[in-house]
Design an enzyme around this catalytic site. Sequence first.
Site, PDB file in Angstrom:
ATOM      1  N   GLU A 105       0.833  -1.210   0.000  1.00 40.33           N
ATOM      2  CA  GLU A 105       0.000   0.000   0.000  1.00 40.33           C
ATOM      3  C   GLU A 105       0.866   1.258   0.000  1.00 40.33           C
ATOM      4  OE1 GLU A 105      -2.597   1.508  -0.416  1.00 40.33           O
ATOM      5  OE2 GLU A 105      -4.376   0.572   0.406  1.00 40.33           O
ATOM      6  N   ASP A 106       0.318   2.333  -0.525  1.00 34.32           N
ATOM      7  CA  ASP A 106       1.026   3.604  -0.492  1.00 34.32           C
ATOM      8  C   ASP A 106       0.894   4.277   0.874  1.00 34.32           C
ATOM      9  OD1 ASP A 106      -1.698   4.018  -0.858  1.00 34.32           O
ATOM     10  OD2 ASP A 106      -1.489   5.355  -2.586  1.00 34.32           O
ATOM     11  N   ASP A 109      -4.426   5.801   6.152  1.00 34.72           N
ATOM     12  CA  ASP A 109      -4.911   7.007   6.832  1.00 34.72           C
ATOM     13  C   ASP A 109      -5.957   6.571   7.867  1.00 34.72           C
ATOM     14  OD1 ASP A 109      -5.523   9.635   7.444  1.00 34.72           O
ATOM     15  OD2 ASP A 109      -6.598  10.041   5.597  1.00 34.72           O
ATOM     16  N   PHE A 158      -1.866  16.397   4.233  1.00 35.16           N
ATOM     17  CA  PHE A 158      -2.186  15.786   2.946  1.00 35.16           C
ATOM     18  C   PHE A 158      -0.942  15.808   2.074  1.00 35.16           C
ATOM     19  CE2 PHE A 158      -3.882  15.447  -1.323  1.00 35.16           C
ATOM     20  CZ  PHE A 158      -4.704  14.338  -1.163  1.00 35.16           C
ATOM     21  N   ARG A 171       1.429  12.637  -9.175  1.00 40.28           N
ATOM     22  CA  ARG A 171       1.885  11.259  -8.922  1.00 40.28           C
ATOM     23  C   ARG A 171       3.329  11.055  -9.352  1.00 40.28           C
ATOM     24  NH1 ARG A 171      -2.657   8.139  -7.635  1.00 40.28           N
ATOM     25  NH2 ARG A 171      -4.580   8.571  -8.772  1.00 40.28           N
TER      26      ARG A 171
END
Length: 188
Positions: A105-106, A109, A158, A171
């Site tokens: 996973e990146d 959260d 963020f 990205r």
Amino acid sequence: MTRRPDLTADVSEILLSEEQIQAKVLELGRRISDDFAGRELTLVSVLKGSLPFMADLMRAITIPVQIDLMEVSSYGGTATESSGLVRILKDLSSSIDGRHVLIVEDIIDTGLTLNYLVRYLRGKNPASLKICTLLDKPARRIVEIAIDYRGFQIPDQFVIGYGLDYGEAYRNLRFVGVLRPEVYTDPD
Ligand code: 5GP
């Protein structure tokens, strides 16, 4: 949204440099290779944000692996907040029955997306299911997630870059940075 041609102009702070990320990916790759030596490992990554991490991590792993890709979208949220309602846009291509699976996973959260994914993949009868995330943002966690391999813990900001987007942009940045809040509070 008007975007400046220089993507880095929208970044208020570089949180993780390209060098820091690459060193961490190598370290994770070494640990995973040791831990899964002699076993059949499938890496399952979640498009699109995890793409650079997956591409780098799989090449930092020195044991044979298979890879598979899923794409999920959370809906009902906003561009910077996830809702926990998850829809599968692309499912696994191969069976994971009896295989050792590592989710790549990146970022985690709230944990809602991964919680859904873990339940879904457990239902497919893998021999084991573990989680590797590059970024962990624990401040807003709603569901407890046992992370087996964690790259970096980051504050509640963020972030964009190294796969992570805002409105599908940024990205391709090679670092992870904090997006200037003006970009999402003042979209014109
Ligand atoms: P969760 O379900 O854990 O709240 O969020 C998972 C997804 O929300 C991530 O896979 C990512 O797509 C998105 N997300 C959460 N935090 C961030 C962030 O700081 N930046 C970006 N670009 N996406 C995020």
